[in-house]
Write a protein that holds these residues in place. Structure first.
Motif, mmCIF file in Angstrom:
data_model
loop_
_atom_site.group_PDB
_atom_site.id
_atom_site.type_symbol
_atom_site.label_atom_id
_atom_site.label_comp_id
_atom_site.label_asym_id
_atom_site.label_seq_id
_atom_site.Cartn_x
_atom_site.Cartn_y
_atom_site.Cartn_z
ATOM 1 N N ASP A 1 0.950 -1.335 -0.307
ATOM 2 C CA ASP A 1 -0.086 0.200 0.002
ATOM 3 C C ASP A 1 0.960 1.433 -0.244
ATOM 4 O O ASP A 1 1.768 1.386 0.794
ATOM 5 N N TYR A 2 0.666 2.100 -1.070
ATOM 6 C CA TYR A 2 1.324 3.393 -0.759
ATOM 7 C C TYR A 2 0.620 4.259 -1.021
ATOM 8 O O TYR A 2 -0.400 4.792 -2.122
ATOM 9 N N GLN A 3 1.309 5.390 -0.529
ATOM 10 C CA GLN A 3 0.634 6.706 -1.625
ATOM 11 C C GLN A 3 2.064 7.490 -2.296
ATOM 12 O O GLN A 3 2.918 8.253 -1.513
ATOM 13 N N LEU A 4 1.755 7.497 -3.788
ATOM 14 C CA LEU A 4 3.014 9.358 -3.592
ATOM 15 C C LEU A 4 2.714 10.578 -4.590
ATOM 16 O O LEU A 4 1.803 10.442 -5.610
ATOM 17 N N GLN A 5 3.616 11.043 -3.640
ATOM 18 C CA GLN A 5 3.034 12.630 -4.652
ATOM 19 C C GLN A 5 4.051 12.938 -5.543
ATOM 20 O O GLN A 5 5.274 13.000 -4.811
ATOM 21 N N MET B 1 -5.212 0.583 14.373
ATOM 22 C CA MET B 1 -4.295 -0.692 13.888
ATOM 23 C C MET B 1 -3.609 -0.545 12.468
ATOM 24 O O MET B 1 -3.948 0.312 11.851
ATOM 25 N N PRO B 2 -2.434 -1.183 12.417
ATOM 26 C CA PRO B 2 -1.658 -0.857 10.928
ATOM 27 C C PRO B 2 -2.673 -1.357 9.973
ATOM 28 O O PRO B 2 -3.757 -2.450 9.713
ATOM 29 N N ASP B 3 -2.104 -1.873 8.408
ATOM 30 C CA ASP B 3 -3.350 -1.763 7.328
ATOM 31 C C ASP B 3 -3.513 -3.629 7.005
ATOM 32 O O ASP B 3 -3.922 -4.035 6.616
ATOM 33 N N CYS B 4 -2.173 -4.343 7.790
ATOM 34 C CA CYS B 4 -2.636 -5.209 8.193
ATOM 35 C C CYS B 4 -4.488 -6.018 8.983
ATOM 36 O O CYS B 4 -4.439 -7.242 9.240
ATOM 37 N N ASN C 1 -6.813 -9.467 11.677
ATOM 38 C CA ASN C 1 -4.774 -9.997 11.509
ATOM 39 C C ASN C 1 -4.912 -10.003 10.229
ATOM 40 O O ASN C 1 -4.665 -11.800 10.548
ATOM 41 N N ILE C 2 -4.810 -10.059 8.879
ATOM 42 C CA ILE C 2 -4.242 -10.922 7.725
ATOM 43 C C ILE C 2 -3.308 -12.318 7.658
ATOM 44 O O ILE C 2 -3.220 -13.206 7.039
ATOM 45 N N ASN C 3 -2.473 -11.868 8.155
ATOM 46 C CA ASN C 3 -1.238 -12.688 8.264
ATOM 47 C C ASN C 3 -2.015 -13.617 9.304
ATOM 48 O O ASN C 3 -0.427 -14.580 9.644
ATOM 49 N N PHE C 4 -2.594 -14.172 9.985
ATOM 50 C CA PHE C 4 -3.481 -14.630 10.471
ATOM 51 C C PHE C 4 -3.671 -15.843 10.017
ATOM 52 O O PHE C 4 -4.919 -16.863 9.824
ATOM 53 N N VAL C 5 -4.662 -14.989 8.576
ATOM 54 C CA VAL C 5 -5.940 -15.672 7.915
ATOM 55 C C VAL C 5 -5.273 -16.996 6.783
ATOM 56 O O VAL C 5 -4.224 -16.670 6.732
ATOM 57 N N GLN C 6 -5.982 -18.120 8.130
ATOM 58 C CA GLN C 6 -5.327 -18.952 6.438
ATOM 59 C C GLN C 6 -6.028 -19.453 5.380
ATOM 60 O O GLN C 6 -5.827 -20.154 4.317
#
Length: 233
Positions: free
Chosen positions: A31-35, A180-183, A194-199
Motif C-alpha cells: 500500500d502506498y501514496q505517491l506525490q 491498527m496497521p493496514d494488515c 490480522n491478515i497475517n493469521f488468515v489461513q
C-alpha cells in the motif's frame, strides 16, 4: 501505507521515476501514496500536513535547490528517508550533511532505482515494534500488534485473541480499527482480523488462527484484496 514523494523540476524525469517506483510497489502488493512536486518550496509546504516516508529529491532545481531543501526538511521531518537524484556525482558527498540514505544518477537506470527503493523499504521495516495496551479487569497488559490474531466485539466489550490467550476489555471496535496497521482488515461488523493469521477465505467465513469467523457480504472485497496481496509478498 508507505508515503513516497518525488521532487524534481523536470516533469519527464518525475514521470519516468514514478513509473518504475509504482510498478515495483504494485508487484510487491504494498500500500502506498505517491506525490509529485516540481520545486522544494511546494514540498516543504506539504510537510506541514503530514510526514513523508521516502523522498526522491533532485539536487539541481530552481530558486531553492535540493541541498537547501534537504536542510530545511530535516528540521520538519528528521525521520524521512532521503534519496538524492542528480546528474553530477560530485554532489553526492554533500548528502552526508543531511543524512541522505542513498542517491541515484541521471539518466536513470531501472535496476539502481529498484535497489535503492528496496533498501529504503527495508529501513522502514526496522522501525520499533508496535504495541497495543489492553486495560482489563486484572490490570493491564501490553501486546505486540504482530502477535494479535483478531479482535471481536460483544456489546460494550472487546475480546482480543493472540496465539496464547484471550483478553477482554471495554472499548469500541471502530476506534481500535483506526489504531491498527493496514494488515488488520474488517471482515464483519463485529470482527477485525490480522491478515497475517488468515489461513483460508470462503464465501461466508474466514479461517483465522484456527477459528472459523463470519464474513459479511459488504467486507468480502476488502478481505479478498488484502489476502491476495499477502500471497504475493
Amino acid at each position: 501505507m508507505i508515503r513516497i514523494a518525488i521532487c524534481d523540476d523536470e516533469q519527464r524525469l518525475r514521470k519516468e521515476l514514478r513509473k518504475v517506483v509504482e510498478r515495483s510497489l504494485q508487484l510487491k502488493g504494498r500500500d502506498y501514496q505517491l506525490q509529485e512536486f516540481d520545486c522544494g518550496e511546494a514540498l516543504l509546504a506539504e510537510l506541514s500536513a503530514g510526514s513523508i516516508d521516502i523522498l526522491f529529491l533532485d539536487i539541481e532545481m530552481g530558486q531553492l535547490n535540493g541541498m537547501d531543501t534537504a536542510r530545511l526538511l530535516r528540521k520538519q521531518a528528521p525521520e524521512t528517508l532521503l534519496i538524492f537524484v542528480t546528474s553530477h556525482p560530485d554532489y553526492v558527498f554533500q548528502g552526508y550533511e543531511v543524512k541522505a540514505l542513498n542517491y541515484i544518477l541521471k539518466p536513470y537506470k531501472e535496476q539502481k532505482i529498484l535497489e535503492v527503493l528496496d533498501a529504503a523499504i527495508a529501513e522502514l521495516s526496522e522501525e520499533p515494534e508496535q504495541s497495543f495496551l489492553v486495560k482489563h479487569k486484572g490490570g493491564q497488559k501490553r501486546l505486540l500488534v504482530q502477535n494479535i490474531c483478531y479482535f471481536w466485539s460483544e456489546r460494550r466489550k472487546i475480546h482480543v485473541r493472540t496465539e496464547e490467550e484471550v483478553l477482554t476489555f471495554y472499548g469500541k471496535l471502530n476506534e481500535i480499527e483506526l489504531e491498527m496497521p493496514d494488515c488488520f482488515v474488517r471482515i464483519h461488523n463485529r470482527y477485525l482480523v490480522n491478515i497475517n493469521f488468515v489461513q483460508e477465505t470462503g464465501t461466508e467465513y474466514v479461517s483465522c488462527a484456527g477459528q472459523s469467523l463470519p464474513l459479511s457480504r459488504g467486507n468480502k472485497q476488502d478481505l479478498h484484496v488484502a489476502f491476495a496481496k499477502l500471497l504475493l509478498e
